[in-house]
Design an enzyme around this catalytic site. Structure first.
Site, short mmCIF file in Angstrom:
data_model
loop_
_atom_site.label_atom_id
_atom_site.label_comp_id
_atom_site.label_asym_id
_atom_site.label_seq_id
_atom_site.Cartn_x
_atom_site.Cartn_y
_atom_site.Cartn_z
N LEU A 1 0.83 -1.20 0.00
CA LEU A 1 0.00 0.00 0.00
C LEU A 1 0.86 1.25 0.00
O LEU A 1 1.73 1.41 0.86
CB LEU A 1 -0.92 0.02 1.23
CG LEU A 1 -1.80 1.27 1.39
CD1 LEU A 1 -2.78 1.40 0.24
CD2 LEU A 1 -2.53 1.25 2.73
N ILE A 2 0.62 2.11 -0.97
CA ILE A 2 1.14 3.48 -0.95
C ILE A 2 -0.04 4.36 -0.55
O ILE A 2 -1.11 4.28 -1.16
CB ILE A 2 1.69 3.92 -2.32
CG1 ILE A 2 2.85 3.01 -2.75
CG2 ILE A 2 2.13 5.38 -2.27
CD1 ILE A 2 4.07 3.07 -1.86
N GLN B 1 0.15 8.55 -4.02
CA GLN B 1 -0.07 7.70 -5.18
C GLN B 1 0.08 8.51 -6.46
O GLN B 1 -0.07 9.72 -6.47
CB GLN B 1 -1.46 7.07 -5.10
CG GLN B 1 -1.59 6.07 -3.95
CD GLN B 1 -2.99 5.50 -3.80
OE1 GLN B 1 -3.90 5.80 -4.58
NE2 GLN B 1 -3.20 4.69 -2.77
N GLY B 2 0.40 7.81 -7.56
CA GLY B 2 0.57 8.48 -8.85
C GLY B 2 1.96 9.05 -9.04
O GLY B 2 2.21 9.75 -10.03
N GLY C 1 4.77 6.96 -8.85
CA GLY C 1 5.66 5.86 -9.20
C GLY C 1 6.32 5.21 -7.99
O GLY C 1 7.23 4.39 -8.15
N GLY D 1 5.14 3.04 -5.86
CA GLY D 1 4.87 1.61 -5.72
C GLY D 1 5.93 0.78 -6.41
O GLY D 1 6.36 -0.26 -5.89
N ALA D 2 6.40 1.23 -7.58
CA ALA D 2 7.45 0.52 -8.30
C ALA D 2 8.76 0.55 -7.51
O ALA D 2 9.50 -0.44 -7.47
CB ALA D 2 7.65 1.14 -9.68
N GLU E 1 0.49 -12.73 -3.47
CA GLU E 1 -0.79 -13.28 -3.02
C GLU E 1 -1.95 -12.44 -3.53
O GLU E 1 -2.10 -11.28 -3.14
CB GLU E 1 -0.83 -13.31 -1.49
CG GLU E 1 -2.13 -13.86 -0.90
CD GLU E 1 -2.12 -13.83 0.62
OE1 GLU E 1 -3.22 -13.73 1.20
OE2 GLU E 1 -1.04 -13.88 1.20
#
Length: 410
Positions: A229-230, A235-236, A238, A240-241, A263
């Site tokens: 979770l970011i 968010q938006g 990058g 998460g990458a 999962e």
């Protein structure tokens, strides 16, 4: 027509998503800044499937967190609460008990005590080992981020994690809190490092991930990414990458790690995973342009697993993304060949279902000579379903390829 009592009762039904508001507080001024407010994506895991709260007018539920240590404030306000004596014993829903059941202990119900607790962030430092640090350009301003790996042996991390994990209730469907007493869980947290008072560094929580160490025969492990979770304000960008890259750095170099799995990934996380894996695989010799024009093969699966710990199923998906990227969609022969390759893979479960069905038919005939009513869907129906499945997949691949364009040189 509704009577006046019924109409009034309906007017006191509040959408819990609308009533909730969150803030990550870095400074006292953020408390009154509407620009720092963000909303949940869901609330059914706390307030029930209908995501409604009964018995209030102008209801607001404030969940504020100090940006670093995540000291938590809970505030409930409203202009009217139903009185059971006025409505034949009908009572308003209780709010605080439902929240208390999910929140970490020792939260603040007084805004003054919460404001005082913000001072703790001046000395807050992330728990664990620094894995990855990087800088992003945000409209000409440099922003610094760091990713840490920790476990429950770090002093204070258990209490911090108890506060952090509450975010999964509002942003990850069917979420469960992990068992903090199980040592096979690994925890990754991301922070923004910024200047505080007198230039001293402060840290703001950005997001987190949990990874479980599954056993793989004979003496290996298979890390499975469970929750990622970011937080919405970040968010938006990058990030998460970058969090996923940090996780990969932790496991890719380990000989005992067989491969890395995920999962039940969400659509958004699968897109991030596809992007990072496709970018990494584009550097492998088996995924060269010449090899991508050939069918997916054993060498691709083996190199992806040995060098990047990507499992075979995900390696095949990456192959399809990278091949789609080099496919000339205006060339009907080339595009048709690509579609057939993907559809053949998508159709494999149906082929196995056909084989199992034939075996079942044969077994039933041996037991009973009478006609059976069991039947598979008509071929036309299967073709329509296959085409729909392919189109959905292609749209997902297009989004990944668009993001890859600036990263990979042809």
């Amino acid at each position: 027509m509704e009577d006046s009592v019924t109409a009034r009762l309906k007017s006191l039904v509040v959408n819990s998503n609308d009533a909730l508001e969150f803030k990550m507080i870095r400074k006292v001024q953020d408390l009154e800044d509407d620009g720092t407010t963000f909303k949940p994506e869901m609330s059914h895991q706390v307030f029930g499937d209908s995501e409604t709260i009964f018995g209030y007018r102008d209801l607001k539920i404030k969940l504020y967190y100090s940006a670093g240590s995540l000291e938590t404030y809970v505030g409930v306000s409203y202009s009217e609460k139903i009185c059971k004596d006025s409505y034949e014993g009908i009572e308003a829903d209780e709010i605080l008990p439902k929240l208390v059941d999910k929140l970490a202990p020792k939260f603040h119900e007084s805004i003054d005590s919460f404001t005082e607790s913000l001072k703790k962030d001046e000395n807050f430092r992330p728990h664990g080992e620094l894995l990855h640090a990087f800088t992003l350009d945000d409209n000409g301003s440099a922003r610094h981020f760091e990713v840490y790996k920790a476990d429950m042996s770090y002093k204070g991390f258990k209490e911090y994690h108890q506060r952090l994990r509450t975010f999964v209730l509002w942003y990850i469907d069917a979420a469960n809190f992990v068992d903090v007493d199980d040592d096979l869980w690994h925890y990754f947290t991301m922070f923004e490092k910024y200047d505080g008072k007198v230039g001293s560094p402060h840290y703001a929580t950005i997001g987190f991930a949990t990874v479980y160490q599954y056993y793989a025969y004979p003496r290996n492990t298979r890390p499975r990414i469970a929750q990622v979770l970011i937080l919405p304000p970040f968010q938006g960008m990058g990030l998460g990458a970058d969090l996923l890259r940090a996780i990969y750095r932790e496991y890719v170099g380990r000989n005992e790690v067989k491969d890395i799995t995920v999962e039940d990934p969400s659509v958004n996380f699968q897109r991030i995973r596809d992007f990072v894996d496709a970018l990494n695989c584009s550097t492998l010799s088996s995924f060269s342009k010449e090899n991508l024009l050939q069918p997916f093969n054993k060498s691709m699966a083996e190199e992806a697993r040995e060098k990047l710990k990507i499992n075979k199923k995900q390696a095949r998906r990456v192959y399809e993304i990278l091949r789609f990227r080099i496919t000339d969609l205006s060339n009907e022969k080339e595009y048709r060949e690509y579609r057939l390759i993907v559809k053949k893979r998508l159709n494999l479960p149906y082929k196995r279902e056909q084989q199992d069905f034939k075996k079942l038919q044969a077994a039933l005939k041996n037991l009973d000579k009478r006609q059976t009513n069991i039947a598979l869907p008509p071929k036309e129906q299967r073709y329509e379903a296959l085409e729909k499945e392919y189109r959905i997949l292609e749209e997902a691949y297009k989004k990944v390829v668009e993001r890859l364009q600036d990263e990979i040189q042809l």
